[in-house]
Structures are given as C-alpha cells and as structure tokens.
Design an enzyme around this catalytic site. Structure first.
Site, mmCIF file in Angstrom:
data_model
loop_
_atom_site.group_PDB
_atom_site.id
_atom_site.type_symbol
_atom_site.label_atom_id
_atom_site.label_comp_id
_atom_site.label_asym_id
_atom_site.label_seq_id
_atom_site.Cartn_x
_atom_site.Cartn_y
_atom_site.Cartn_z
ATOM 1 N N CYS A 1 0.632 -1.200 -0.228
ATOM 2 C CA CYS A 1 -0.286 -0.104 0.391
ATOM 3 C C CYS A 1 0.653 1.604 0.209
ATOM 4 C CB CYS A 1 -0.881 -0.360 1.555
ATOM 5 S SG CYS A 1 -2.241 -0.702 1.349
ATOM 6 N N HIS A 2 1.571 1.118 1.202
ATOM 7 C CA HIS A 2 2.413 2.667 1.238
ATOM 8 C C HIS A 2 3.995 2.394 1.556
ATOM 9 C CE1 HIS A 2 -1.583 3.345 2.359
ATOM 10 N NE2 HIS A 2 -1.375 4.207 1.330
ATOM 11 N N GLY A 3 4.414 1.020 1.040
ATOM 12 C CA GLY A 3 5.719 0.977 0.499
ATOM 13 C C GLY A 3 6.991 0.413 2.304
#
Lengths: 173, 419
Positions: A137-139
């Site tokens: 999703c956001h690394g």
C-alpha cells in the site's frame, strides 16, 4: 477568593445545581449511544482461535484469521533466526530484540498480526529489502522478525497474545 | 430578503401566506436580482443541486434492493445489476453520479477561487460550502464501501486506520469506528446507516448555503459590489433559470456519456472481487476525486505527520478568506494572483495524478514538491501577493465602462475579453 462583589443568592445556587445535574444527566444519556458502536458481545466471543501447526515446514508460513485480521505463523529457519538476531538495535526504528518477539524455547515460531502498522494493509511475505515482509500500500519494509525497517509504518508488526497448548497447537487470543 | 411588500393576489393565497410565507419565499426566489454578467462558470450551483437530488433519488431506490450485510452485500449489488428491473441503470447513475458531483463541485470551488467569491462579505457561504464538501467526501467514501468488494474493504481499512495515528486514544477510536477488531460486518452496517443520513445533512447545509448567498447576493466576474436591483441586475427567473437549464443539459450529456458508454471507467476493477480480509490488492487507490489528498498523505514518511498534513490540506480552506489579503475579488484585475491561480490548478491536478501512481522514486519526489507548493500557495503566496500586487483599476459598475466609454474605454475592452 477575590473580593466579594455580590452575595451568592439562592438563584445562583439553583442555576449551578440544575446546570450540573443537567450536564451529568445529558452525559449519562449520550454514553449508551456512543458505546453501542464498540465491539459487541458476539464479536468479543470470537476472540480466540486455535491453530494446528504440525504441517508447517521450516521456512514456510501460514496465515489464519483471528478477530477478522490475518495472523502470520512463520516457522523460521536457523539462518533466518540468526539473521534477525544479528541486527543491532540502533538500526531499528522501533528497537526490539528478536528474542522478545517469540516465546522462550520456541525461537523458530514467529506469530504476529499480519497487519501493517501504518494503515492496516496485509504485507506480502518474502518481499522487500529485508527479506521479511513488504506492504504494497505505502511501501513499508519489515525484516524476518516483523520489525519495521523502512517506510511510513511507525512500529513493528504486533505480536498478539498467544500460547502453545501443546507442541502442535497454538491458541491465539 | 427584500420582498416584504409582496402580497398574493388571491384571497386564499393571502390567507395562507400570512400564516406561512411560502409564497413570499417563491416570489423572492423568482425575482432575486442577479448580476447580468454571470458567465457559465456560475451555472454549477444549479448543476450541483441536480446532482444532489439525483443521488438522493437513485440512492433511495438502491436501498430498496441492497442488503447491508458482509455475507450478502456483494451479491445484492450483483442482484441489482442483473435481476432488478433497470437496476443496472440506477446503480450506474448513482456510482457515476458521485463522480459527476465531484467534477461539478471542483469546478464550483475553483470558480470561487478565481473570482474571489469567498471574500467579504461571503465568508460564511464559503465555509458552509467547505463543510458540504467535507460531508460529500464522507458520503462518497462510505458509499464506496457498501458493495463490499476488495477496494471497498481495503479502502475502508486504510481510511479508518488514519484515526489510529492519533496518540494514546487512536486504537480505541478505530475499534469504536469498526465495532469489531477490523473492518467487518458491524462496520458495513453503520456505514450504510450514515451513508443514508449524510445526503440529508448536505441538503440542510445547501439550504443554509443558498440562504447565506441571498443575503449579499451573487458575486460576479468583475467582482465589484453592485446595486440591487438596478440596471446591473436581471431577475433570477427567467434569465438565470434558462441559462442554468441549458448548462445542465450540456452537463447531462457528459453524465450520460459515462453512464451509458463507460460506466466503469472511473471505478476500479478490483471492486468486482468480493472483499477478502486475507489479501490486500497490489495497488490500493481511492476514487479519483480523493487522489490529491491521498497523495499528500503518502508524501510524508511519518504516519501521524501524513494524517495531519492531509486533514490540514482540507481544513486550510476554512480560513482561506482571511489568508487572502487582497481587497480586489476578481482575478480579472489581479495580474499576479491570476498566474498563481493557474499554477495551483496544475499543482492539484499533478497531485491527483501522483496519488494514482506508486509512492516511490520520481513520483514520491514530485508528490513532495506538489504538497509543499500546495501549502505555500495558501500560507505564503496568498497573503504576500495580496500586499504586493498592483491590481488593475476596477470599473465603477458592470454597465458603466461599456456604456459611457470615455476615460474608461481601455478598461471596457479588457472586460469584454475576460467576461
């Protein structure tokens, strides 16, 4: 008390008293309407899950559902354990020893909530820069101990309350 | 409202109007003096009203067939699409209607920004408008959860987890929002209830929005105060009604284009996969209209910081009337601000594009630049430009420069071009 300008009257007392009683009553009335949104008895009743772990080979992991959330049960290899323990605590964003994330004598079993501590996605296994987990999703990158190493997640993946019922069964919750 | 002297002609009308002055209200709305130079950017208020009514009507119909339960929601939506008579049409109008609603509201907001409609004496109209916009985002987000597909589920997970960033009480708040220990059936149930409630809250705020508008009257492309009623104004009906109707018809052509020819182009195909709490889709993206804020959230490498910045990006709009120090409303007479306005438009579009891209490498860098510029625009550019800018001279009235000519002849030309 500063200087008394006027005498406290019977009316002042009645105002204060009725306002106080009213505020308490209003609060007591509102509370049930707020608390009804918290997890109810039926949701709380599902709060434990027993898992059979006899079929998991070293290096493999399974995912089970507990309280609607995935739980990763990973049987780590000796290399992976050694790697997790070789990391110095200064390198970690949320310093925690690998020993503190597993049960004594059960070093190979990592049991943790498969929920990224950033915004709740399920990280992918064996991905990312630290050979642990990677959240698409956001690394956020996690290591083989599920500790946050890189990315926006603030803390390590959570270890739920669990116990070994016997050598082949784990009870989560 | 200025029509105190209005009297219905019939006796019955007078009897009723003395008891509930609805006819006075109707007369006020009909005669309401409107600046005669309003351009088509002013037709989006009417278009938005249409969008709200459309969403309410189609939504009520969908609720007759939809089942708000984690095991049944996905199938009930498919049931609407396949079995219910015209169910596909009504659902596509509703889902694309949300996008059309946001398209119109963004144009409406940028219209305000360009022509300074948020400035004194219209600050309250603006603030109510931002509250409506916030409620729209809440309603759209909860509506997107209802089909209980993969994007529904994981979108709900990510957005509700935003609140877990709050120190100390964050976890309790998210559990309270969920009614469980993750997004689950209780979450779906309450989202359905609130999704049904919010449009009526919006409707109430729209009434206040229009009421607040009718106190000072419309701003206009020249942005100067005008006398009402005067030769600078026309009655709302039939002049504005017919213009709004024409614009609405144009808008409906685009709307219908999406509904009939590309009903899924604005959605995400992953939402046709039933919700699965064990697997997160590779790319979680919100609906297009939330992308700029999503990009701002992701631009910060810190959980709480990202959440604070994202909410600030919206709430900063509430104090916009006090950040802009220029007394001149319309950008037509603000040569410097006008350029920054267009840079802001590009910046928001850029952020929207970045929100749909993976948060890494060059994308992340550009997102950060875009985020910084967004806040610079409101916190630095607006106050400073307001002080330093040398604005062009304003005309005395809407009609004057054109009709009298003389000393104002050059101004008249300028107005002609830009109105």
């Amino acid at each position: 008390m500063p200087e008394k300008k006027e005498k406290t009257t019977r009316r002042d007392f009645l105002y204060t008293a009725s306002f106080t009683v009213g505020a308490v009553g209003l609060g007591a009335t509102i509370w049930p309407f707020i608390d009804q949104m918290n997890p109810d008895k039926s949701v709380q009743a599902l709060a434990t899950t027993e898992v059979d772990i006899s079929n998991i080979e070293p290096g493999k992991s399974i995912t089970v559902l507990w309280r609607g959330k995935p739980v990763f049960l990973k049987r780590r290899t000796q290399d992976e354990i050694a790697e997790a323990r070789a990391v110095s605590l200064e390198e970690l964003k949320d310093p925690q020893k690998d020993e503190d994330r597993v049960k004594d004598g059960k070093d190979e079993w990592l049991v943790m909530l498969g929920v990224c501590t950033h915004l709740g996605c399920v990280p992918l296994a064996d991905k990312g820069d630290y050979k642990g987990w990677f959240c698409p999703c956001h690394g956020s990158h996690y290591d083989v101990s599920g500790r946050i190493r890189k990315g926006p997640a603030p803390v390590n993946m959570e270890i739920p309350k669990y116990e070994f019922v016997d050598n082949n069964t784990i009870k989560i919750g | 409202m200025s029509e105190h002297e209005y009297q219905p002609k019939s006796k019955v009308g007078k009897w009723f109007n003395d008891r509930l002055p609805l006819l006075s209200l109707a007369s006020h709305l009909t005669d309401y003096p409107t600046p005669k130079n309003l351009n088509y950017w002013w037709t989006f208020g009417g278009i938005l009203t249409f969008c709200l009514v459309t969403q309410i009507i189609t939504g009520i119909v969908l609720a007759m067939h939809y089942v708000a339960h984690a095991d049944l929601a996905f199938s009930s939506v498919e049931h609407i699409m396949r079995d219910v008579n015209y169910g596909w049409l009504i659902r596509y109008i509703h889902s694309n209607g949300a996008s059309m609603f946001f398209l119109a509201v963004y144009i409406h907001i940028f219209r305000s920004l360009f022509y300074g409609s948020y400035k004194s004496p219209r600050e309250v109209i603006w603030i109510i408008g931002i509250l409506i916009y916030l409620l729209m985002m809440a309603a759209a987000f909860m509506g997107y959860v209802l089909p209980w597909g993969q994007m529904s589920f994981w979108g709900a997970t990510v957005i509700t987890n935003l609140f877990s960033a709050i120190p100390l009480v964050g976890e309790s708040i998210t559990t309270w929002l969920w009614g469980a220990y993750s997004v689950d059936n209780p979450t779906l149930n309450r989202f359905f209830s609130l999704h049904y409630l919010i449009p009526f809250l919006i409707l109430g705020l729209v009434v206040l929005h229009i009421w607040a508008l009718h106190v000072p009257g419309n701003n206009n492309p020249v942005g100067i105060d005008i006398k009402k009623p005067s030769k600078d104004t026309v009655p709302f009906h039939p002049y504005i009604t017919i213009k709004d109707l024409f614009a609405l018809l144009m808008f409906m052509i685009i709307f219908s284009g999406f509904v009939f020819f590309a009903p899924n182009v604005l959605g995400h195909s992953d939402n046709y996969i039933p919700a699965n709490p064990m697997v997160t889709p590779a790319h979680i993206v919100p609906e297009w209209y939330l992308l700029p804020f999503y990009a701002i959230l992701r631009s910060v490498p810190d959980k709480l910081g990202g959440v604070i910045l994202m909410f600030s990006a919206i709430f900063i709009l509430l104090i916009l009337p006090w950040l802009d120090t220029s007394k001149v409303r319309s950008s037509v007479f603000r040569p410097i601000y006008r350029q920054f306005f267009w840079i802001l438009v590009i910046d928001v579009l850029l952020l929207g594009y970045m929100g749909a891209m993976p948060a890494e490498g060059i994308y992340l860098l550009l997102t950060r630049v875009g985020t910084i510029y967004y806040f610079l625009h409101f916190l630095v550019v607006l106050p400073v430009v307001g002080y330093l800018e040398k604005t062009d001279p304003l005309p005395v009235s809407i009609s004057d420069p054109i009709m009298t000519g003389g000393a104002n002849i050059s101004l008249a030309k300028k107005n002609d071009k830009s109105i």
